[in-house]
Scaffold this motif. Structure first.
Motif, PDB file in Angstrom:
ATOM      1  N   GLU A   1       8.723 -13.319  -6.193  1.00 23.07           N
ATOM      2  CA  GLU A   1       8.401 -12.451  -5.067  1.00 23.07           C
ATOM      3  C   GLU A   1       7.549 -11.288  -5.561  1.00 23.07           C
ATOM      4  OE1 GLU A   1       9.207 -13.046  -1.939  1.00 23.07           O
ATOM      5  OE2 GLU A   1      10.291 -14.894  -2.458  1.00 23.07           O
ATOM      6  N   PHE A   2       6.767 -10.707  -4.663  1.00 22.20           N
ATOM      7  CA  PHE A   2       5.946  -9.571  -5.063  1.00 22.20           C
ATOM      8  C   PHE A   2       5.819  -8.596  -3.903  1.00 22.20           C
ATOM      9  CE2 PHE A   2       2.983 -12.415  -3.003  1.00 22.20           C
ATOM     10  CZ  PHE A   2       2.084 -11.593  -2.351  1.00 22.20           C
ATOM     11  N   ARG A   3       5.474  -7.378  -4.256  1.00 24.63           N
ATOM     12  CA  ARG A   3       5.154  -6.359  -3.260  1.00 24.63           C
ATOM     13  C   ARG A   3       3.820  -5.736  -3.647  1.00 24.63           C
ATOM     14  NH1 ARG A   3       8.689  -3.966  -6.885  1.00 24.63           N
ATOM     15  NH2 ARG A   3       8.139  -1.845  -7.580  1.00 24.63           N
ATOM     16  N   THR A   4       3.117  -5.194  -2.677  1.00 27.59           N
ATOM     17  CA  THR A   4       1.819  -4.589  -2.958  1.00 27.59           C
ATOM     18  C   THR A   4       1.931  -3.073  -2.931  1.00 27.59           C
ATOM     19  OG1 THR A   4       1.190  -4.722  -0.617  1.00 27.59           O
ATOM     20  CG2 THR A   4       0.537  -6.552  -2.053  1.00 27.59           C
ATOM     21  N   ASN A   5       1.056  -2.447  -3.710  1.00 28.49           N
ATOM     22  CA  ASN A   5       1.053  -0.998  -3.819  1.00 28.49           C
ATOM     23  C   ASN A   5      -0.389  -0.517  -3.761  1.00 28.49           C
ATOM     24  OD1 ASN A   5       2.095   1.639  -4.312  1.00 28.49           O
ATOM     25  ND2 ASN A   5       1.525   1.435  -6.463  1.00 28.49           N
ATOM     26  N   LYS A   6      -0.680   0.426  -2.873  1.00 26.86           N
ATOM     27  CA  LYS A   6      -2.036   0.946  -2.713  1.00 26.86           C
ATOM     28  C   LYS A   6      -2.396   1.826  -3.896  1.00 26.86           C
ATOM     29  CE  LYS A   6      -5.796   1.867  -0.177  1.00 26.86           C
ATOM     30  NZ  LYS A   6      -6.549   2.613  -1.194  1.00 26.86           N
ATOM     31  N   GLY A   7      -3.555   1.531  -4.496  1.00 26.15           N
ATOM     32  CA  GLY A   7      -4.041   2.327  -5.605  1.00 26.15           C
ATOM     33  C   GLY A   7      -5.187   3.215  -5.177  1.00 26.15           C
ATOM     34  N   ALA A   8      -6.041   3.554  -6.141  1.00 23.07           N
ATOM     35  CA  ALA A   8      -7.188   4.405  -5.844  1.00 23.07           C
ATOM     36  C   ALA A   8      -8.256   3.614  -5.102  1.00 23.07           C
ATOM     37  CB  ALA A   8      -7.759   4.974  -7.144  1.00 23.07           C
TER      38      ALA A   8
END
Length: 244
Positions: free
Chosen positions: A123-130
Motif C-alpha cells: 500500500e502507499f500514500r502520496t505526499n505533496k512536495g515542492a
C-alpha cells in the motif's frame, strides 16, 4: 542476575549484527565506487544530502499498445541498496495525463544463489512536495535492513495518455543511480517522426539533445526507442520526445 546477563548477551548480539551489516554496506559502496569511469563521469552526492538508498539499476519501459495511444502500460524496476534501515520507502510519484491505475511492489534480493524472491504488493500514500512534485510513501510489511539489496517495482495502466500528436516520456533521477534504461515500445503501423532525447535540469535548462532512431524489435510486431545512461546525474530529467 541471570536475566541481566541474558539482556546483555542480546544487546551484544544485536550490536554484532549491526556491525556486520555496516561492514557489508561499506564493502558494497566501495565496490560500486570502483566501477565509476575515470575523469569525473560519476555522480557525487551533493554535500550534506543523505539518501535512504542508492539505485544500482533503473529500468523503465512504456508499452503503447495501439496507434491512437489510448491503451498503454508503464513498468519501472529499480534495484537498490539500502543505506539505512527502511521501515518504509519514499519514492517519486509518477504523475501524468489520462486515467491510470497504479501499483507498487517490492522484494528483497537474497545473497548468493538463493533464487529470486516473490514480489510483495504494498500500500502507499502520496505526499505533496515542492512545486508539482509528489512523493509516494510505501508501507512495508517488515523493514529492509541497512546493507540489503532490494527491488522496487512501479506499474501503471494508462488510458488516453498518448493520444496527442507530440508525446514524451521522462525519468527524474531522484537518487544516486549507477545506470538507467528508458525504453518506449510502439505499434509499427504509425510513423514515428522527430524522435529525440534530451537531458534537462530545472524549468528551462536543457542540453545534450540527440536524435533517436526507432528500431524494429526482432521477432515482435512493434518498434522501440531505447536510451541507456551510465551514472546519470542526480536531480536531472531524462526525456524521450517523438511526433506521430
Amino acid at each position: 542476575m541471570r536475566k541481566l546477563s541474558g539482556d546483555v548477551s542480546e544487546i551484544l548480539g544485536q550490536q554484532k549484527g549491526l556491525g556486520e551489516r555496516m561492514e557489508t554496506l561499506e564493502e558494497r559502496i566501495a565496490a560500486f565506487e570502483t566501477k565509476k569511469p575515470a575523469g569525473g563521469g560519476g555522480d557525487p552526492a551533493p554535500v550534506g544530502v543523505l539518501y535512504d538508498y542508492r539505485i544500482l539499476e533503473h529500468v523503465r519501459q512504456y508499452n503503447i499498445k495501439d496507434t491512437g495511444g489510448h491503451e498503454a502500460e508503464m513498468s519501472s524496476v529499480r534495484r537498490c541498496l539500502a543505506l539505512r534501515d527502511l521501515p518504509e520507502i519514499r519514492t517519486r510519484y509518477h504523475t501524468g495525463t489520462g486515467n491510470r491505475k497504479v501499483q507498487y511492489s517490492y522484494r528483497v534480493v537474497p545473497e548468493g544463489p538463493a533464487g529470486e524472491s516473490e514480489w510483495v504488493p504494498v500500500e502507499f500514500r502520496t505526499n505533496k512536495g515542492a512545486g508539482a512534485d509528489f512523493s509516494a510513501i510505501l508501507s512495508l510489511p517488515q523493514p529492509i535492513l541497512i546493507g540489503e539489496s532490494f527491488e522496487l517495482r512501479h506499474e501503471i495502466e494508462m488510458v488516453d495518455s498518448f493520444s496527442s500528436h507530440n508525446e514524451w516520456v521522462s525519468m527524474v533521477v531522484e537518487y544516486p543511480t549507477e545506470k538507467l534504461n528508458l525504453n518506449v515500445f510502439l505499434p509499427p503501423s504509425r510513423t514515428i517522426q522527430g524522435a529525440r532525447r534530451e537531458i534537462s535540469e530545472g524549468a528551462s535548462q536543457s542540453f545534450d539533445k540527440r536524435r533517436l532512431v526507432p528500431q524494429k524489435v526482432p521477432g515482435e510486431d512493434r518498434i522501440a526507442m531505447r536510451w541507456e545512461e551510465i551514472n546519470p546525474i542526480t536531480g536531472r530529467t531524462y526525456t524521450i520526445y517523438w511526433d506521430w
